[in-house]
Scaffold this motif. Structure first.
Motif, PDB file in Angstrom:
ATOM      1  N   THR A 105      48.637  47.395  43.713  1.00  9.54           N
ATOM      2  CA  THR A 105      47.982  48.409  44.523  1.00  9.54           C
ATOM      3  C   THR A 105      46.732  48.907  43.824  1.00  9.54           C
ATOM      4  O   THR A 105      46.478  48.579  42.664  1.00  9.54           O
ATOM      5  CB  THR A 105      48.932  49.602  44.754  1.00  9.54           C
ATOM      6  OG1 THR A 105      49.149  50.256  43.499  1.00  9.54           O
ATOM      7  CG2 THR A 105      50.261  49.144  45.339  1.00  9.54           C
ATOM      8  N   ALA A 106      45.953  49.729  44.527  1.00  9.41           N
ATOM      9  CA  ALA A 106      44.752  50.301  43.920  1.00  9.41           C
ATOM     10  C   ALA A 106      45.111  51.173  42.717  1.00  9.41           C
ATOM     11  O   ALA A 106      44.387  51.188  41.711  1.00  9.41           O
ATOM     12  CB  ALA A 106      43.985  51.114  44.964  1.00  9.41           C
ATOM     13  N   ILE A 107      46.236  51.895  42.806  1.00  7.14           N
ATOM     14  CA  ILE A 107      46.663  52.720  41.676  1.00  7.14           C
ATOM     15  C   ILE A 107      47.010  51.841  40.476  1.00  7.14           C
ATOM     16  O   ILE A 107      46.636  52.123  39.339  1.00  7.14           O
ATOM     17  CB  ILE A 107      47.874  53.592  42.061  1.00  7.14           C
ATOM     18  CG1 ILE A 107      47.475  54.604  43.135  1.00  7.14           C
ATOM     19  CG2 ILE A 107      48.432  54.309  40.830  1.00  7.14           C
ATOM     20  CD1 ILE A 107      46.459  55.617  42.695  1.00  7.14           C
ATOM     21  N   ASP A 108      47.751  50.749  40.729  1.00  4.38           N
ATOM     22  CA  ASP A 108      48.064  49.809  39.646  1.00  4.38           C
ATOM     23  C   ASP A 108      46.785  49.299  38.987  1.00  4.38           C
ATOM     24  O   ASP A 108      46.686  49.216  37.764  1.00  4.38           O
ATOM     25  CB  ASP A 108      48.854  48.612  40.184  1.00  4.38           C
ATOM     26  CG  ASP A 108      50.257  48.990  40.627  1.00  4.38           C
ATOM     27  OD1 ASP A 108      50.865  49.857  39.986  1.00  4.38           O
ATOM     28  OD2 ASP A 108      50.740  48.408  41.606  1.00  4.38           O
ATOM     29  N   LYS A 109      45.805  48.959  39.826  1.00  2.00           N
ATOM     30  CA  LYS A 109      44.559  48.415  39.305  1.00  2.00           C
ATOM     31  C   LYS A 109      43.783  49.454  38.501  1.00  2.00           C
ATOM     32  O   LYS A 109      43.136  49.126  37.502  1.00  2.00           O
ATOM     33  CB  LYS A 109      43.712  47.870  40.450  1.00  2.00           C
ATOM     34  CG  LYS A 109      44.290  46.617  41.087  1.00  2.00           C
ATOM     35  CD  LYS A 109      43.450  46.136  42.260  1.00  2.00           C
ATOM     36  CE  LYS A 109      44.067  44.886  42.885  1.00  2.00           C
ATOM     37  NZ  LYS A 109      43.286  44.392  44.046  1.00  2.00           N
ATOM     38  N   LEU A 110      43.857  50.710  38.938  1.00  2.00           N
ATOM     39  CA  LEU A 110      43.201  51.773  38.173  1.00  2.00           C
ATOM     40  C   LEU A 110      43.805  51.885  36.781  1.00  2.00           C
ATOM     41  O   LEU A 110      43.084  51.976  35.782  1.00  2.00           O
ATOM     42  CB  LEU A 110      43.334  53.106  38.909  1.00  2.00           C
ATOM     43  CG  LEU A 110      42.304  53.411  39.990  1.00  2.00           C
ATOM     44  CD1 LEU A 110      42.710  54.655  40.770  1.00  2.00           C
ATOM     45  CD2 LEU A 110      40.922  53.582  39.382  1.00  2.00           C
ATOM     46  N   VAL A 111      45.134  51.884  36.716  1.00  6.57           N
ATOM     47  CA  VAL A 111      45.802  52.004  35.418  1.00  6.57           C
ATOM     48  C   VAL A 111      45.465  50.807  34.536  1.00  6.57           C
ATOM     49  O   VAL A 111      45.114  50.949  33.359  1.00  6.57           O
ATOM     50  CB  VAL A 111      47.328  52.131  35.613  1.00  6.57           C
ATOM     51  CG1 VAL A 111      48.036  52.130  34.258  1.00  6.57           C
ATOM     52  CG2 VAL A 111      47.667  53.403  36.386  1.00  6.57           C
ATOM     53  N   ILE A 112      45.569  49.611  35.098  1.00  4.11           N
ATOM     54  CA  ILE A 112      45.298  48.395  34.338  1.00  4.11           C
ATOM     55  C   ILE A 112      43.849  48.360  33.850  1.00  4.11           C
ATOM     56  O   ILE A 112      43.560  47.998  32.705  1.00  4.11           O
ATOM     57  CB  ILE A 112      45.616  47.157  35.201  1.00  4.11           C
ATOM     58  CG1 ILE A 112      47.126  47.031  35.395  1.00  4.11           C
ATOM     59  CG2 ILE A 112      45.058  45.882  34.566  1.00  4.11           C
ATOM     60  CD1 ILE A 112      47.519  45.995  36.427  1.00  4.11           C
ATOM     61  N   THR A 113      42.931  48.744  34.735  1.00  2.00           N
ATOM     62  CA  THR A 113      41.517  48.714  34.375  1.00  2.00           C
ATOM     63  C   THR A 113      41.208  49.670  33.233  1.00  2.00           C
ATOM     64  O   THR A 113      40.463  49.335  32.304  1.00  2.00           O
ATOM     65  CB  THR A 113      40.650  49.063  35.603  1.00  2.00           C
ATOM     66  OG1 THR A 113      40.832  48.063  36.608  1.00  2.00           O
ATOM     67  CG2 THR A 113      39.176  49.116  35.233  1.00  2.00           C
ATOM     68  N   THR A 114      41.782  50.864  33.270  1.00  2.00           N
ATOM     69  CA  THR A 114      41.510  51.820  32.188  1.00  2.00           C
ATOM     70  C   THR A 114      42.051  51.323  30.855  1.00  2.00           C
ATOM     71  O   THR A 114      41.394  51.482  29.818  1.00  2.00           O
ATOM     72  CB  THR A 114      42.095  53.206  32.512  1.00  2.00           C
ATOM     73  OG1 THR A 114      43.513  53.100  32.692  1.00  2.00           O
ATOM     74  CG2 THR A 114      41.462  53.790  33.751  1.00  2.00           C
ATOM     75  N   HIS A 115      43.234  50.708  30.871  1.00  2.00           N
ATOM     76  CA  HIS A 115      43.775  50.166  29.619  1.00  2.00           C
ATOM     77  C   HIS A 115      42.898  49.021  29.110  1.00  2.00           C
ATOM     78  O   HIS A 115      42.664  48.899  27.907  1.00  2.00           O
ATOM     79  CB  HIS A 115      45.208  49.688  29.830  1.00  2.00           C
ATOM     80  CG  HIS A 115      46.217  50.789  29.731  1.00  2.00           C
ATOM     81  ND1 HIS A 115      46.713  51.242  28.531  1.00  2.00           N
ATOM     82  CD2 HIS A 115      46.806  51.543  30.681  1.00  2.00           C
ATOM     83  CE1 HIS A 115      47.567  52.220  28.743  1.00  2.00           C
ATOM     84  NE2 HIS A 115      47.642  52.429  30.048  1.00  2.00           N
ATOM     85  N   ALA A 116      42.416  48.178  30.019  1.00  2.00           N
ATOM     86  CA  ALA A 116      41.542  47.076  29.617  1.00  2.00           C
ATOM     87  C   ALA A 116      40.254  47.612  29.008  1.00  2.00           C
ATOM     88  O   ALA A 116      39.739  47.059  28.022  1.00  2.00           O
ATOM     89  CB  ALA A 116      41.235  46.181  30.818  1.00  2.00           C
ATOM     90  N   LEU A 117      39.728  48.684  29.568  1.00  4.59           N
ATOM     91  CA  LEU A 117      38.501  49.272  29.039  1.00  4.59           C
ATOM     92  C   LEU A 117      38.705  49.826  27.638  1.00  4.59           C
ATOM     93  O   LEU A 117      37.861  49.627  26.754  1.00  4.59           O
ATOM     94  CB  LEU A 117      38.024  50.386  29.970  1.00  4.59           C
ATOM     95  CG  LEU A 117      37.288  49.949  31.230  1.00  4.59           C
ATOM     96  CD1 LEU A 117      37.147  51.117  32.191  1.00  4.59           C
ATOM     97  CD2 LEU A 117      35.927  49.359  30.891  1.00  4.59           C
ATOM     98  N   ILE A 118      39.820  50.530  27.437  1.00  2.00           N
ATOM     99  CA  ILE A 118      40.065  51.101  26.114  1.00  2.00           C
ATOM    100  C   ILE A 118      40.235  49.997  25.073  1.00  2.00           C
ATOM    101  O   ILE A 118      39.728  50.095  23.950  1.00  2.00           O
ATOM    102  CB  ILE A 118      41.296  52.022  26.154  1.00  2.00           C
ATOM    103  CG1 ILE A 118      40.998  53.250  27.004  1.00  2.00           C
ATOM    104  CG2 ILE A 118      41.711  52.438  24.739  1.00  2.00           C
ATOM    105  CD1 ILE A 118      39.747  54.013  26.590  1.00  2.00           C
ATOM    106  N   ARG A 119      40.929  48.923  25.443  1.00  4.52           N
ATOM    107  CA  ARG A 119      41.045  47.800  24.501  1.00  4.52           C
ATOM    108  C   ARG A 119      39.675  47.215  24.196  1.00  4.52           C
ATOM    109  O   ARG A 119      39.378  46.858  23.056  1.00  4.52           O
ATOM    110  CB  ARG A 119      41.978  46.722  25.078  1.00  4.52           C
ATOM    111  CG  ARG A 119      43.442  47.105  25.061  1.00  4.52           C
ATOM    112  CD  ARG A 119      44.324  45.896  25.337  1.00  4.52           C
ATOM    113  NE  ARG A 119      44.125  45.361  26.677  1.00  4.52           N
ATOM    114  CZ  ARG A 119      44.808  45.750  27.751  1.00  4.52           C
ATOM    115  NH1 ARG A 119      45.717  46.706  27.650  1.00  4.52           N
ATOM    116  NH2 ARG A 119      44.577  45.208  28.929  1.00  4.52           N
ATOM    117  N   LEU A 120      38.825  47.108  25.221  1.00 10.47           N
ATOM    118  CA  LEU A 120      37.477  46.583  25.016  1.00 10.47           C
ATOM    119  C   LEU A 120      36.685  47.486  24.068  1.00 10.47           C
ATOM    120  O   LEU A 120      36.050  47.005  23.123  1.00 10.47           O
ATOM    121  CB  LEU A 120      36.750  46.478  26.360  1.00 10.47           C
ATOM    122  CG  LEU A 120      35.277  46.044  26.280  1.00 10.47           C
ATOM    123  CD1 LEU A 120      35.178  44.579  25.850  1.00 10.47           C
ATOM    124  CD2 LEU A 120      34.583  46.256  27.616  1.00 10.47           C
TER     125      LEU A 120
END
Length: 236
Positions: free
Chosen positions: A85-100
């Motif tokens: 879902t969009a919420i799932d993608k928001l959570v995943i995207t923020t974690h990916a950004l922090i790792r980056l």
């Protein structure tokens, strides 16, 4: 051909060195001499490729935007085909950004330069791939009826933007006794910033997610845990 290849390698090393210096000391304190020293080239060789510090900052920001755009696109694509879902993608995207941001000095330099040179930006978030993506996903969450009644997509995007920027800024601070406020859990991630982000999501998801929203699992272990905990908290 060999000369051209050497010149390109030198250019790339200068660009990478400039990113490290901008990331470390910021735009104002960075100098061409300091960047040249980091790259182990003469100042003359540096200005052959980049005439001014502003030219270097522009090139670093362009490279950072490209890296960030790939990261957010890959994060969203990782949920395709598994019901994300969009919420799932928001959570995943923020974690990916922090790792980056923790592992890529170019991306961090781009973030710092964007803040320090914001007066030259076309507008808030207009030139930032991750802010655009967060705004898009927030609007999708509204379309999916995934947000609580009265929760505005613009406010959600702003909140998540503040969270990401805050966590990224905190990465730059030396370790402090305040870190004891975030006790490690059994099996906690090695990455303290990502663990901190997970805890933030646990706090804000109950206020965002519609209690009757679909409980769609996220493919990422970290984001799945955060999403499911947020949904269960809203349902209780």
């Amino acid at each position: 051909m060999a000369i051209q290849q050497r010149a390109e390698r030198t250019r790339q090393e200068i660009l990478s060195s400039a990113a490290r210096v901008f990331d470390r000391v910021g735009y104002e304190r960075a100098s061409l001499a300091r960047i040249a020293g980091e790259a182990r080239v003469t100042t003359g060789a540096l200005v052959f490729h980049f005439a001014t510090k502003a030219d270097l900052a522009t090139a670093v920001r362009g490279r950072a935007r490209a890296v960030t755009r790939i990261t957010v696109e890959s994060a969203c694509l990782s949920t395709e085909g598994v019901g994300g879902t969009a919420i799932d993608k928001l959570v995943i995207t923020t974690h990916a950004l922090i790792r980056l941001f923790e592992t890529d000095h170019m991306a961090r330099a781009g973030e710092r330069l964007a803040r320090e040179l914001q007066s030259t930006d076309p507008g808030p978030g207009q030139d930032c791939p991750w802010r655009r993506e967060v705004g898009r996903l927030a609007r999708y969450a509204v379309a999916e009826n995934a947000l609580r009644p009265g929760v505005d997509a613009t406010a959600v995007a702003a909140l998540i933007g503040y969270v990401i920027t805050g966590v990224e800024l905190e990465m730059r601070l030396p370790s402090a006794p305040a870190d004891g406020l975030w006790p490690a859990e059994s099996g906690a991630l090695h990455d303290p910033a990502e663990e901190r982000l997970r805890r933030i999501w646990e706090l804000i998801l109950p206020g965002l997610v519609h209690p009757a929203g679909p409980a769609t699992p996220a493919p990422s272990k970290t984001s799945s845990k955060a999403s499911s905990q947020g949904r269960s908290a809203t349902a209780s």
